[in-house]
Scaffold this motif. Structure first.
Motif, mmCIF file in Angstrom:
data_model
loop_
_atom_site.group_PDB
_atom_site.id
_atom_site.type_symbol
_atom_site.label_atom_id
_atom_site.label_comp_id
_atom_site.label_asym_id
_atom_site.label_seq_id
_atom_site.Cartn_x
_atom_site.Cartn_y
_atom_site.Cartn_z
ATOM 1 N N VAL A 47 0.881 -1.144 -0.150
ATOM 2 C CA VAL A 47 0.103 -0.058 0.188
ATOM 3 C C VAL A 47 0.855 1.258 -0.016
ATOM 4 N N VAL A 50 1.569 6.225 2.107
ATOM 5 C CA VAL A 50 0.898 6.271 3.548
ATOM 6 C C VAL A 50 1.977 7.261 4.050
ATOM 7 N N VAL A 59 -5.122 2.876 7.414
ATOM 8 C CA VAL A 59 -4.674 1.665 6.564
ATOM 9 C C VAL A 59 -4.742 0.511 7.217
ATOM 10 N N SER A 63 -7.491 -2.364 6.347
ATOM 11 C CA SER A 63 -6.945 -3.602 5.827
ATOM 12 C C SER A 63 -7.601 -4.750 6.977
ATOM 13 N N ALA A 281 -6.004 6.990 1.391
ATOM 14 C CA ALA A 281 -5.466 5.911 1.856
ATOM 15 C C ALA A 281 -6.381 4.813 2.227
ATOM 16 N N VAL A 285 -6.826 0.775 0.168
ATOM 17 C CA VAL A 285 -6.967 -0.473 0.787
ATOM 18 C C VAL A 285 -8.362 -1.234 0.153
#
Length: 327
Positions: A47, A50, A59, A63, A281, A285
């Motif tokens: 990812v 960030v 995140v 996730s 962000a 995800v």
């Protein structure tokens, strides 16, 4: 999980097209990479963008909620845009979840006084302009690794070679990994191999390379490949989710990067960009979940590296002068 190269995933629309007499030609086994990470996996996840502890928290929560496995989290604004406390917070949060944290080394040409980067040619792009910019990048590297960061993003060949020499000399930890930025990513197998020799542990290729280009690269180099399966607009905005299985088959070992198109840039990050950064962000995800679902529907989700895996395996390097090695 099983090795994706050993399975027979369904290709998108395969049965429907066959019913219409439009079946695609059989895949050639000679196109397959045949390479893998040292843990036996063929693909990992990343990812990007960030930009600090708050975005990282978003995140990690998203996730967990969407069950998106993450091997690496990367940041684009640079080490110099974070305080020691912010870096330490990010290091600790990633360590708790066994995720590799990658921070960008900094000064870069697009943010200094050089006017050529604003011309149509783009000048030297992100590369480090002059001795002081190289020195600043190395300063970032020493500072970040001293705070526990194990992966550094690099946008200059000279900085990469200098960092590799420092790693060989023991100035920075031997298990530090170097990731080449997409904005200087190689576009042919010869240049890809040069980045590997200079010390790169994973190399971000531009997202507009063809499948044949990936095969050509894999014939000369085992260095892990990073690829946006959805690229930011400043990298073309390409969306290649439906090719994910074939990207893995040809590009392994590969990091699938969950980028985001149709979204404004956020570098260098600051509080004025907070809402945009947190929203994007979160959506990165979600894009990852969509890509993983697509792989699963096609029976191509096998072969993912175990979570916590980060090292690239044995790679080819140029010889480092003995004078730079640790006594």
């Amino acid at each position: 999980m099983t090795d994706a190269s050993a399975s027979s995933p369904r290709r998108p629309g395969e049965q429907a097209l066959a019913a219409l007499g439009l079946a695609a030609p059989a895949l050639s086994p000679t196109d397959a990479s045949g390479r893998c990470f040292p843990d036996g996996g063929t693909w990992r996840t990343e990812v990007p963008s960030v930009e600090g502890p708050e975005a990282l928290d978003v995140v990690l929560k998203e996730s967990a909620q969407l069950d998106v496995p993450i091997h690496r989290i990367s940041q684009g604004s640079g080490v110099w845009m974070l305080t020691d406390t912010e870096i330490t917070d990010m290091v600790d949060a990633c360590a708790e979840r066994d995720i590799e944290l990658c921070l960008f080394t900094g000064p870069r040409g697009t943010w200094d006084i050089g006017a050529s980067t604003r011309t149509e040619s783009g000048g030297g792009g992100l590369r480090a302009r002059g001795h002081d910019a190289v020195a600043g990048s190395l300063e970032d590297a020493v500072r970040a690794t001293g705070l526990g960061v194990k992966c550094l993003l690099v946008a200059d060949e000279g900085v990469l070679w200098s960092l590799h020499r420092l790693r060989s000399a023991g100035v920075i930890p031997a298990d530090t990994t170097f990731k080449v930025s997409a904005l200087i990513g190689p576009v042919n197998p010869a240049s890809y191999a040069v980045f590997e020799q200079l010390g790169a542990d994973s190399i971000n290729i531009p997202s507009d390379l063809t499948l044949a280009h990936l095969t050509e690269i894999r014939r000369v180099s085992a260095a892990p490949m990073d690829l946006y399966i959805e690229a930011p607009d400043d990298l073309g905005g390409y969306v290649r989710m439906y090719e994910a299985a074939e990207l893995i088959r040809r590009g392994a070992p590969i990091y699938l990067k969950f980028g985001l198109s149709k979204s404004p840039g956020i570098y260098p990050y600051g509080a004025q960009l907070r809402d945009r950064t947190l929203d994007t962000a979160r959506e990165r995800v979600r894009r990852g979940r969509l890509a993983l679902d697509l792989l699963a529907r096609h029976g191509a989700d096998g072969g993912m590296s175990p979570l916590g895996s980060r090292l690239p395996g044995s790679l080819n390097r140029f010889t480092v002068s003995p004078s730079t090695e640790k006594d």
